[in-house]
Design a protein around this motif. Structure first.
Motif, PDB file in Angstrom:
ATOM      1  N   ASN A 131      -4.221 -10.404   1.454  1.00 23.68           N
ATOM      2  CA  ASN A 131      -4.524  -9.774   1.833  1.00 23.68           C
ATOM      3  C   ASN A 131      -5.258  -9.104   2.904  1.00 23.68           C
ATOM      4  OD1 ASN A 131      -1.319  -9.218   2.983  1.00 23.68           O
ATOM      5  ND2 ASN A 131      -0.947  -7.765   2.762  1.00 23.68           N
ATOM      6  N   GLY A 132      -6.318  -9.485   3.627  1.00 28.46           N
ATOM      7  CA  GLY A 132      -6.973  -8.183   4.297  1.00 28.46           C
ATOM      8  C   GLY A 132      -7.841  -7.546   3.854  1.00 28.46           C
ATOM      9  N   GLN A 133      -7.834  -7.442   2.725  1.00 30.14           N
ATOM     10  CA  GLN A 133      -8.251  -6.300   1.312  1.00 30.14           C
ATOM     11  C   GLN A 133      -9.277  -7.049   0.406  1.00 30.14           C
ATOM     12  OE1 GLN A 133      -8.380  -3.600   2.204  1.00 30.14           O
ATOM     13  NE2 GLN A 133      -7.016  -3.826   4.050  1.00 30.14           N
ATOM     14  N   LEU A 134     -10.134  -6.477   0.463  1.00 30.38           N
ATOM     15  CA  LEU A 134     -11.360  -7.022  -1.234  1.00 30.38           C
ATOM     16  C   LEU A 134     -11.060  -6.754  -2.536  1.00 30.38           C
ATOM     17  CD1 LEU A 134     -14.449  -7.843   0.684  1.00 30.38           C
ATOM     18  CD2 LEU A 134     -12.617  -9.261   0.144  1.00 30.38           C
ATOM     19  N   LEU A 135     -10.244  -7.190  -3.437  1.00 29.65           N
ATOM     20  CA  LEU A 135      -9.128  -6.284  -4.463  1.00 29.65           C
ATOM     21  C   LEU A 135     -10.952  -6.679  -5.507  1.00 29.65           C
ATOM     22  CD1 LEU A 135      -5.624  -7.440  -4.464  1.00 29.65           C
ATOM     23  CD2 LEU A 135      -6.786  -5.763  -3.375  1.00 29.65           C
ATOM     24  N   THR A 173       2.078  -3.732  -6.855  1.00 30.82           N
ATOM     25  CA  THR A 173       2.852  -2.443  -6.009  1.00 30.82           C
ATOM     26  C   THR A 173       1.782  -1.845  -5.046  1.00 30.82           C
ATOM     27  OG1 THR A 173       2.112   0.068  -6.509  1.00 30.82           O
ATOM     28  CG2 THR A 173       4.113  -0.986  -7.283  1.00 30.82           C
ATOM     29  N   ASN A 174       1.394  -1.509  -3.893  1.00 30.12           N
ATOM     30  CA  ASN A 174       0.965  -0.841  -2.541  1.00 30.12           C
ATOM     31  C   ASN A 174       1.390   0.379  -2.353  1.00 30.12           C
ATOM     32  OD1 ASN A 174       2.822  -0.824  -1.549  1.00 30.12           O
ATOM     33  ND2 ASN A 174       2.266  -1.404   0.734  1.00 30.12           N
ATOM     34  N   ALA A 175       1.677   1.063  -3.337  1.00 36.21           N
ATOM     35  CA  ALA A 175       1.957   2.416  -4.015  1.00 36.21           C
ATOM     36  C   ALA A 175       0.764   2.973  -5.079  1.00 36.21           C
ATOM     37  CB  ALA A 175       2.707   3.354  -3.997  1.00 36.21           C
ATOM     38  N   ALA A 176      -0.027   4.081  -4.334  1.00 38.92           N
ATOM     39  CA  ALA A 176      -1.073   4.946  -5.495  1.00 38.92           C
ATOM     40  C   ALA A 176      -1.010   6.130  -5.787  1.00 38.92           C
ATOM     41  CB  ALA A 176      -2.461   4.989  -5.147  1.00 38.92           C
ATOM     42  N   TYR A 177      -1.140   6.893  -7.007  1.00 41.38           N
ATOM     43  CA  TYR A 177      -0.519   8.769  -6.843  1.00 41.38           C
ATOM     44  C   TYR A 177      -1.778   9.057  -6.451  1.00 41.38           C
ATOM     45  CZ  TYR A 177       4.483   7.407  -7.864  1.00 41.38           C
ATOM     46  OH  TYR A 177       5.596   7.152  -7.435  1.00 41.38           O
ATOM     47  N   PRO A 184       0.320   5.470   0.567  1.00 38.34           N
ATOM     48  CA  PRO A 184       0.167   3.933   0.901  1.00 38.34           C
ATOM     49  C   PRO A 184      -1.266   3.516   0.515  1.00 38.34           C
ATOM     50  CG  PRO A 184       0.409   4.472   2.610  1.00 38.34           C
ATOM     51  CD  PRO A 184       0.278   5.734   1.913  1.00 38.34           C
ATOM     52  N   MET A 185      -1.241   1.906   0.027  1.00 40.77           N
ATOM     53  CA  MET A 185      -2.614   1.222  -0.145  1.00 40.77           C
ATOM     54  C   MET A 185      -2.773   0.722   0.581  1.00 40.77           C
ATOM     55  SD  MET A 185      -3.872   1.420  -4.192  1.00 40.77           S
ATOM     56  CE  MET A 185      -1.877   0.225  -4.954  1.00 40.77           C
ATOM     57  N   PRO A 186      -3.839  -0.641   1.535  1.00 38.92           N
ATOM     58  CA  PRO A 186      -3.431  -1.182   2.565  1.00 38.92           C
ATOM     59  C   PRO A 186      -3.215  -2.928   1.235  1.00 38.92           C
ATOM     60  CG  PRO A 186      -5.834  -1.320   1.707  1.00 38.92           C
ATOM     61  CD  PRO A 186      -4.978   0.155   0.750  1.00 38.92           C
ATOM     62  N   ALA A 187      -2.667  -2.738   0.470  1.00 47.28           N
ATOM     63  CA  ALA A 187      -2.872  -4.183   0.009  1.00 47.28           C
ATOM     64  C   ALA A 187      -1.894  -3.793  -1.502  1.00 47.28           C
ATOM     65  CB  ALA A 187      -3.993  -5.125  -0.325  1.00 47.28           C
ATOM     66  N   LYS A 188      -1.631  -4.579  -2.176  1.00 45.15           N
ATOM     67  CA  LYS A 188      -0.497  -4.934  -3.582  1.00 45.15           C
ATOM     68  C   LYS A 188      -2.133  -4.615  -4.142  1.00 45.15           C
ATOM     69  CE  LYS A 188       4.034  -6.076  -3.113  1.00 45.15           C
ATOM     70  NZ  LYS A 188       5.002  -6.686  -2.923  1.00 45.15           N
ATOM     71  N   ALA A 189      -2.159  -3.791  -5.667  1.00 46.12           N
ATOM     72  CA  ALA A 189      -3.246  -3.922  -6.695  1.00 46.12           C
ATOM     73  C   ALA A 189      -2.563  -5.122  -7.272  1.00 46.12           C
ATOM     74  CB  ALA A 189      -2.774  -3.036  -7.520  1.00 46.12           C
TER      75      ALA A 189
END
Length: 226
Positions: A131-135, A173-177, A184-189
């Motif tokens: 999704n446009g990111q590098l994991l 999810t694309n939410a981080a604490y 918000p994160m730019p892509a889902k983990a």
């Protein structure tokens, strides 16, 4: 005598209905803490008990996602974003913003092991374009940075920390604490190899590192910026 019996009967009935009300309230409270609703509003949870309870249940992720520009367009709700300028997304910068477009300019376009260089030390890590990111593996990046990590397998949660800095991410999810704040994160983990893969920009920037791409040597360069 009849009056006393009548009063006694009324008293018993009142006690019965009062007891039923207490039971109903308790049941409703238990339901509220069930799978659907108990997943944290992290800032309201007791951190010491949070993971212990979380690992015992399978929770919904519905309230843990952020909508992005593309999702609003698909649902015909893009007008909700028109009052805000949509910013470009960067694979190496965590903007912490939902009003971004998806980046298509990635230095790595397929899943493969790539070199990471930090302070002269080089290590190869698996990288996933998504999704446009590098994991990358949060645990392996944590080891490279020399910070603490803990993975909760049942809930697919990864907790990273370095002193007062803390980052908690859940796969799917694309939410981080970030330091107890839902961000918000730019892509889902992603859940893979019994750990959590998250955007390079998120883990690097969260712990004070910049990340750049050395095209000539096909290497990611990590530098501490504070």
């Amino acid at each position: 005598m009849k009056n006393k019996l009548l009063k006694y009967g009324i008293f018993i009935i009142v006690l019965f209905f009062a007891f039923q009300s207490v039971v109903n309230i308790a049941s409703a409270d238990d339901h509220y803490k069930g799978d659907r609703y108990y997943y944290p509003k992290y800032e309201k949870s007791d951190k010491n008990n949070y993971f212990e309870k979380f690992d015992k249940h399978d929770h919904d992720d519905d309230d843990d996602d952020y909508k992005w520009k593309g999702e609003y367009e698909q649902e015909g709700n893009y007008k909700n974003l028109q009052q805000n300028t949509v910013q470009p997304s960067y694979w190496n910068v965590w903007t912490r913003d939902t009003h971004i477009s998806i980046s298509n300019n990635l230095p790595v376009e397929e899943a493969k092991k790539v070199s990471f260089n930090l302070n002269g030390k080089t290590e190869k890590l698996l990288v996933f374009p998504s999704n446009g990111q590098l994991l990358v593996s949060g645990e392996k990046m944590a080891k490279l940075f020399g910070i603490k990590s803990k993975y909760y397998e049942q809930s697919r949660i990864l907790e990273l920390s370095n002193g007062q800095e803390e980052l908690i991410v859940r796969a799917g999810t694309n939410a981080a604490y970030e330091n107890m704040v839902k961000t918000p994160m730019p892509a889902k983990a992603l859940s893979y190899e019994k750990t959590v893969y998250l955007p390079i920009s998120v883990i690097a920037n969260a712990f004070g590192y910049s990340v750049d791409w050395d095209e000539a040597n096909e290497t990611f360069i990590l530098e501490q910026f504070y």
